[in-house]
Design a protein around this motif. Structure first.
Motif, PDB file in Angstrom:
ATOM      1  N   GLN A 123      -5.092  -1.504  -1.654  1.00 27.11           N
ATOM      2  CA  GLN A 123      -4.974  -1.909  -0.255  1.00 27.11           C
ATOM      3  C   GLN A 123      -3.988  -1.055   0.537  1.00 27.11           C
ATOM      4  O   GLN A 123      -3.956  -1.117   1.763  1.00 27.11           O
ATOM      5  CB  GLN A 123      -4.541  -3.377  -0.162  1.00 27.11           C
ATOM      6  N   LEU A 124      -3.191  -0.264  -0.164  1.00 31.68           N
ATOM      7  CA  LEU A 124      -2.181   0.540   0.521  1.00 31.68           C
ATOM      8  C   LEU A 124      -2.825   1.697   1.272  1.00 31.68           C
ATOM      9  O   LEU A 124      -3.808   2.280   0.825  1.00 31.68           O
ATOM     10  CB  LEU A 124      -1.153   1.058  -0.492  1.00 31.68           C
ATOM     11  N   THR A 132       4.703   5.897  -3.449  1.00 33.85           N
ATOM     12  CA  THR A 132       6.029   5.283  -3.336  1.00 33.85           C
ATOM     13  C   THR A 132       6.021   3.821  -3.780  1.00 33.85           C
ATOM     14  O   THR A 132       6.984   3.348  -4.394  1.00 33.85           O
ATOM     15  CB  THR A 132       6.548   5.377  -1.889  1.00 33.85           C
ATOM     16  N   ALA A 133       4.927   3.121  -3.511  1.00 34.28           N
ATOM     17  CA  ALA A 133       4.836   1.719  -3.921  1.00 34.28           C
ATOM     18  C   ALA A 133       4.808   1.591  -5.438  1.00 34.28           C
ATOM     19  O   ALA A 133       5.492   0.738  -6.021  1.00 34.28           O
ATOM     20  CB  ALA A 133       3.600   1.069  -3.315  1.00 34.28           C
ATOM     21  N   VAL A 134       4.028   2.436  -6.077  1.00 36.44           N
ATOM     22  CA  VAL A 134       3.911   2.361  -7.536  1.00 36.44           C
ATOM     23  C   VAL A 134       5.225   2.763  -8.205  1.00 36.44           C
ATOM     24  O   VAL A 134       5.675   2.129  -9.166  1.00 36.44           O
ATOM     25  CB  VAL A 134       2.747   3.236  -8.035  1.00 36.44           C
ATOM     26  N   VAL A 135       5.868   3.800  -7.699  1.00 35.35           N
ATOM     27  CA  VAL A 135       7.161   4.216  -8.258  1.00 35.35           C
ATOM     28  C   VAL A 135       8.181   3.086  -8.141  1.00 35.35           C
ATOM     29  O   VAL A 135       8.876   2.736  -9.112  1.00 35.35           O
ATOM     30  CB  VAL A 135       7.693   5.479  -7.553  1.00 35.35           C
ATOM     31  N   GLN A 240       3.006  -3.859   4.245  1.00 36.70           N
ATOM     32  CA  GLN A 240       3.106  -2.672   5.084  1.00 36.70           C
ATOM     33  C   GLN A 240       1.804  -2.392   5.833  1.00 36.70           C
ATOM     34  O   GLN A 240       1.813  -1.698   6.859  1.00 36.70           O
ATOM     35  CB  GLN A 240       3.436  -1.445   4.223  1.00 36.70           C
ATOM     36  N   THR A 241       0.698  -2.905   5.319  1.00 41.00           N
ATOM     37  CA  THR A 241      -0.596  -2.635   5.935  1.00 41.00           C
ATOM     38  C   THR A 241      -0.938  -3.595   7.054  1.00 41.00           C
ATOM     39  O   THR A 241      -1.947  -3.414   7.739  1.00 41.00           O
ATOM     40  CB  THR A 241      -1.715  -2.701   4.873  1.00 41.00           C
TER      41      THR A 241
END
Length: 242
Positions: A123-124, A132-135, A240-241
């Motif tokens: 969804q990102l 960046t979200a996964v990290v 964020q979406t």
């Protein structure tokens, strides 16, 4: 040396060390190891975003993460789901935790974890957001495990949970957690604040449940906590979406 020991423990990457690693020293490096794992997984998602639909990229990335870690934390989540869901006494729950097989509760929990992570990453919006979200999620997941290991009492006095409980002092837990939060802040900026809240919820929620069910934490509880924190972080970042 300590970082390599952390990677050796948390992944299936064939890392050879010249001497026996120090458990006490490697624990604080778990969030850094998580960031490295997250960079590999996030890199797959970000790279595939340019050639396949986002949801497919997310599914491939999560699968790569399972291969890198050997589903290490997922196994803990499944064991905890089986023990807490199917055990009626403390003794029976501890017995289930020692069983390497997974039952209905465990399989359902593992499947739910994978589905939630795939959908959240898919969804990102864009490769940078995915990376960046996964990290940050992988980093903060390990922060949760380290924070729990350094702050909660043990359910038993043998096994992985006991080793980490003894090796993770409050100081080491605080240092490791601070480094992990700094890495996540570098990746997602001020969004690290709700991620800290997500980690706190995972640690407190899972920790209190474990204390009620088996009297404290174990290695499987740490793995389950990592999974819960990682999921909550990814779900939080989908905001964020909006």
């Amino acid at each position: 040396m300590s970082l390599l020991a952390a990677l050796q423990f948390l992944t299936r990457v064939p890392i050879r060390l010249r001497r026996e690693p120090s458990l006490e020293k490697s624990v604080a490096w778990f969030p850094v190891a998580g960031a490295i794992i997250g960079a590999a997984v996030g890199g797959v998602a970000a790279g595939l975003w340019f050639v396949v639909p986002p949801m497919v990229a997310a599914a491939c990335a999560v699968t790569v993460g399972l291969l890198i870690t050997g589903a290490f934390h997922e196994d803990g989540l499944g064991d905890i789901a089986d023990a807490f869901g199917g055990g009626w006494t403390v003794e029976r729950r501890l017995e289930i935790l020692k069983d390497s097989r997974h039952g209905t509760y465990g399989v359902a929990a593992i499947c739910a974890s994978i589905v939630l992570r795939v959908i959240a990453v898919g969804q990102l919006t864009g490769p940078r957001a995915m990376f960046t979200a996964v990290v940050s999620a992988h980093t903060m997941g390990r922060v949760a495990a380290v924070a729990m290991a350094g702050s909660m009492r043990l359910a038993t006095h043998s096994g992985l949970g006991a080793d980490y409980g003894r090796g993770t002092t409050p100081v080491r837990a605080a240092v490791g957690s601070a480094v992990g939060i700094a890495i996540a802040a570098t990746a997602v900026g001020w969004w690290v604040l709700p991620l800290v809240g997500a980690v706190a919820a995972a640690v407190l929620g899972t920790g209190l449940l474990a204390r009620r069910k088996i009297g404290g934490i174990s290695g499987d509880v740490l793995g389950a906590t990592e999974q819960v924190a990682e999921i909550l972080c990814l779900v939080t970042l989908t905001a964020q979406t909006m």
